[in-house]
Structure formats: C-alpha cells, structure tokens
Scaffold this active site. Structure first.
Site, PDB file in Angstrom:
ATOM      1  N   LYS A 124      10.460 -39.480 -16.214  1.00  0.00           N
ATOM      2  CA  LYS A 124       9.781 -38.505 -17.054  1.00  0.00           C
ATOM      3  C   LYS A 124       8.424 -39.016 -17.528  1.00  0.00           C
ATOM      4  O   LYS A 124       8.112 -40.214 -17.427  1.00  0.00           O
ATOM      5  CB  LYS A 124      10.686 -38.146 -18.235  1.00  0.00           C
ATOM      6  CG  LYS A 124      11.980 -37.446 -17.810  1.00  0.00           C
ATOM      7  CD  LYS A 124      12.804 -37.020 -19.007  1.00  0.00           C
ATOM      8  CE  LYS A 124      14.048 -36.256 -18.590  1.00  0.00           C
ATOM      9  NZ  LYS A 124      14.852 -35.792 -19.743  1.00  0.00           N
TER      10      LYS A 124
ATOM     11  N   TYR B 198      14.554 -25.569 -15.342  1.00  0.00           N
ATOM     12  CA  TYR B 198      15.469 -25.671 -16.478  1.00  0.00           C
ATOM     13  C   TYR B 198      15.947 -24.301 -16.961  1.00  0.00           C
ATOM     14  O   TYR B 198      16.350 -24.155 -18.122  1.00  0.00           O
ATOM     15  CB  TYR B 198      14.782 -26.391 -17.643  1.00  0.00           C
ATOM     16  CG  TYR B 198      14.577 -27.867 -17.411  1.00  0.00           C
ATOM     17  CD1 TYR B 198      15.656 -28.741 -17.329  1.00  0.00           C
ATOM     18  CD2 TYR B 198      13.296 -28.394 -17.260  1.00  0.00           C
ATOM     19  CE1 TYR B 198      15.464 -30.100 -17.117  1.00  0.00           C
ATOM     20  CE2 TYR B 198      13.097 -29.754 -17.044  1.00  0.00           C
ATOM     21  CZ  TYR B 198      14.183 -30.603 -16.976  1.00  0.00           C
ATOM     22  OH  TYR B 198      14.001 -31.952 -16.752  1.00  0.00           O
TER      23      TYR B 198
ATOM     24  N   ASN C 272      13.805 -39.198 -22.909  1.00  0.00           N
ATOM     25  CA  ASN C 272      14.835 -40.186 -22.580  1.00  0.00           C
ATOM     26  C   ASN C 272      14.655 -40.794 -21.187  1.00  0.00           C
ATOM     27  O   ASN C 272      15.627 -41.187 -20.535  1.00  0.00           O
ATOM     28  CB  ASN C 272      16.240 -39.574 -22.724  1.00  0.00           C
ATOM     29  CG  ASN C 272      16.417 -38.336 -21.863  1.00  0.00           C
ATOM     30  OD1 ASN C 272      15.524 -37.941 -21.111  1.00  0.00           O
ATOM     31  ND2 ASN C 272      17.572 -37.710 -21.959  1.00  0.00           N
TER      32      ASN C 272
ATOM     33  N   HIS D 151      15.931 -38.429 -15.433  1.00  0.00           N
ATOM     34  CA  HIS D 151      16.804 -37.279 -15.169  1.00  0.00           C
ATOM     35  C   HIS D 151      17.550 -37.572 -13.876  1.00  0.00           C
ATOM     36  O   HIS D 151      17.043 -38.246 -12.973  1.00  0.00           O
ATOM     37  CB  HIS D 151      15.994 -35.988 -15.009  1.00  0.00           C
ATOM     38  CG  HIS D 151      16.782 -34.861 -14.391  1.00  0.00           C
ATOM     39  ND1 HIS D 151      17.590 -34.011 -15.122  1.00  0.00           N
ATOM     40  CD2 HIS D 151      16.895 -34.467 -13.083  1.00  0.00           C
ATOM     41  CE1 HIS D 151      18.160 -33.142 -14.304  1.00  0.00           C
ATOM     42  NE2 HIS D 151      17.752 -33.385 -13.068  1.00  0.00           N
TER      43      HIS D 151
ATOM     44  N   GLU E 169      17.969 -29.321  -6.486  1.00  0.00           N
ATOM     45  CA  GLU E 169      16.854 -30.018  -7.110  1.00  0.00           C
ATOM     46  C   GLU E 169      15.993 -30.768  -6.100  1.00  0.00           C
ATOM     47  O   GLU E 169      14.769 -30.837  -6.243  1.00  0.00           O
ATOM     48  CB  GLU E 169      17.390 -30.969  -8.179  1.00  0.00           C
ATOM     49  CG  GLU E 169      18.039 -30.241  -9.343  1.00  0.00           C
ATOM     50  CD  GLU E 169      18.723 -31.162 -10.338  1.00  0.00           C
ATOM     51  OE1 GLU E 169      19.253 -30.662 -11.344  1.00  0.00           O
ATOM     52  OE2 GLU E 169      18.715 -32.392 -10.104  1.00  0.00           O
TER      53      GLU E 169
END
Length: 278
Positions: A111, A152, A218, A221, A232
C-alpha cells in the site's frame, strides 16, 4: 324307508372340483382338483456378452471397429462437438489446480504508506523472498479513484469504505503475483491480522505487526480465496493469462531450477529454453 319329516337328497359324494382325501380321526382335509392351473414363466433375458459392455456398435459416431473401448479418452475426443477442445483444456487446468503439488497464485499489494518509504518497501520485498514465494509478476502503478471504488465495491456502504478508497488512490502502490504451494493462506499469515493493534500483540513479527500504522494504513493486502485471487489478478494484470501460466510456466517453476532476476524483480525458469514472463 326315510323317517317322517326327513327329505331324501342326492347320494353323498365329494363336491365338484374337490376330492376327498383320507384324514386322521377327528380331522378333515380336502385338496384341490388334480387339474393344475396353467403356469406362467417369465421370458429369460439374453446374457450380456463381453463385447456388449464396450459401447455402441461400430456404425454409431465415436466408435470404430478397431477403436478403443467406449468411454475411453479417444472415444470422448471424437464424440465432443467442434470447439470442445477448449473445455478439455479448462478441465486440465482444473485438475492441475486440484493437484496437491501445484503452485497456487495470489495477489499481494504493497500500500501507499509502505511504498512511500523505500526501506519499508525493500524490507517487505525481502520478506517475500525469504519466505520462498515465487514472484511471477510485479508492477508499480498509481491507482485512480474510480479503479479503487470498483476494486473495493464489496465494502461500499461500510464506515471505512470512503477512507480506504481515498487512501489507496493517494500514492503509488506495488502489485505482485505470488506463487507457492498454499500461497493464499501463507501470504495472509505473513501479513498478519488486519487490525494493526491486534497484529502487534498476536503476530509482532508479521508485516503488519512490524510496519502497520492503522487499520487502513496496514502496509499490505492479500487475496482471501482462489476466486478472489483470480479476480484481483485480472484487475491489476489484465494481460496475464492464468490458464496459459498453468500450462506453460507453472510446471517448470514447480519442477525445474528457478532463478531470481534482481533487475526485473521476478522469478523464472533457469533451464535452457525456459519461458519468460508473458
């Protein structure tokens, strides 16, 4: 002469169709007439010969006098309609996926919060290598907000949705296709729990436990299932063919020697003539 009040009937004898039979004293017994009723017998079915189990006669489609047994692979290939080779290829890929030795693919994202710090980005990359993941493809990109919203969309309406979309579109990200046996579960274990607070206590050595800032920032992913991994991967690598990879690259990466290219940041077959990334 008969006594008064009694009528004289016919002489005593057995009833019609019934023959009297001697019986022990005190018991009486009768038997049916000796003329037996007609018997009905079921027709006997012809026995199946060994050849009758092999399939249709030679005149039917998919069967030749010298051909294989009915139901064999050769018979099936001749009976399938035009274009059915496509189905057989998909079936072969499915059998490869179900093989306990087959490599599994998963999508991994680094990320923006980690990509913005080169040392953290390199540390995550080294963790991927040290945990024996094969890097099949890798790219860096800047995600548009519309693409984030589509990716998302299953979380649309939840309290964190808008914050997550804006964060993922705030800077460059790095996308990987990783391969390993049980890659999906192993990558999620290496990432650690989604909530950073829990990751720091339960899995402090995980990626999120080491580098995560908040539940949104965080660090990484990972796909959570085979279905989501395929979806994905297609979203981030539209030119990547999962079917072609399983047919051409997966057997060589699984069985043959593999080399890592620091320049490209990916693994490929080390043998002569090994296929490069498509």
């Amino acid at each position: 002469m008969a006594s008064t009040g009694e009528t004289q009937g016919p002489p005593a004898g057995p009833a019609l169709g019934v023959q009297a039979a001697p019986s022990p004293p005190g018991r009486s017994r009768c038997t049916l007439s000796s003329r037996a009723p007609p018997t009905h017998t079921r027709p006997r079915l012809p026995a199946r010969s060994a050849t009758s189990r092999q399939g249709p006669p030679a005149g039917l489609p998919g069967r030749t006098p010298e051909g294989p047994r009915w139901g064999g692979a050769g018979w099936l290939s001749r009976c399938l309609p035009a274009g059915a080779s496509r189905w057989r290829t998909r079936s072969e890929m499915t059998s490869i996926l179900r093989s306990p030795q087959a490599l599994q693919l998963t999508l991994a994202l680094i990320k923006p919060d980690a990509v913005a710090h080169p040392l953290i980005l390199e540390a995550v990359h080294q963790q991927i290598l040290s945990n024996k993941f094969l890097i099949v493809r890798m790219r860096e990109l800047l995600w548009r907000k519309e693409e984030c919203q589509k990716f998302y969309q299953e979380h649309e309406g939840r309290f964190f949705y808008q914050r997550l979309v804006e964060f993922m579109a705030s800077g460059p990200i790095r996308a990987y296709i990783l391969a390993r046996k049980d890659a999906i579960q192993l990558w999620r274990t290496l990432m650690g729990p989604t909530r950073v607070f829990r990751a720091r206590h339960v899995a402090p050595d995980s990626i999120r436990g080491s580098f995560g800032l908040t539940d949104t920032r965080n660090t990484t992913h990972g796909s959570d299932s085979v279905v989501s991994a395929s979806r994905e991967i297609a979203a981030f690598f539209p030119d990547f063919s999962e079917q072609r990879w399983y047919e051409e690259e997966e057997p060589q990466l699984r069985c043959g020697p593999v080399r890592y290219s620091p320049e490209g940041g990916i693994h490929c077959a080390a043998g002569p003539g090994g296929p490069g990334p498509a």
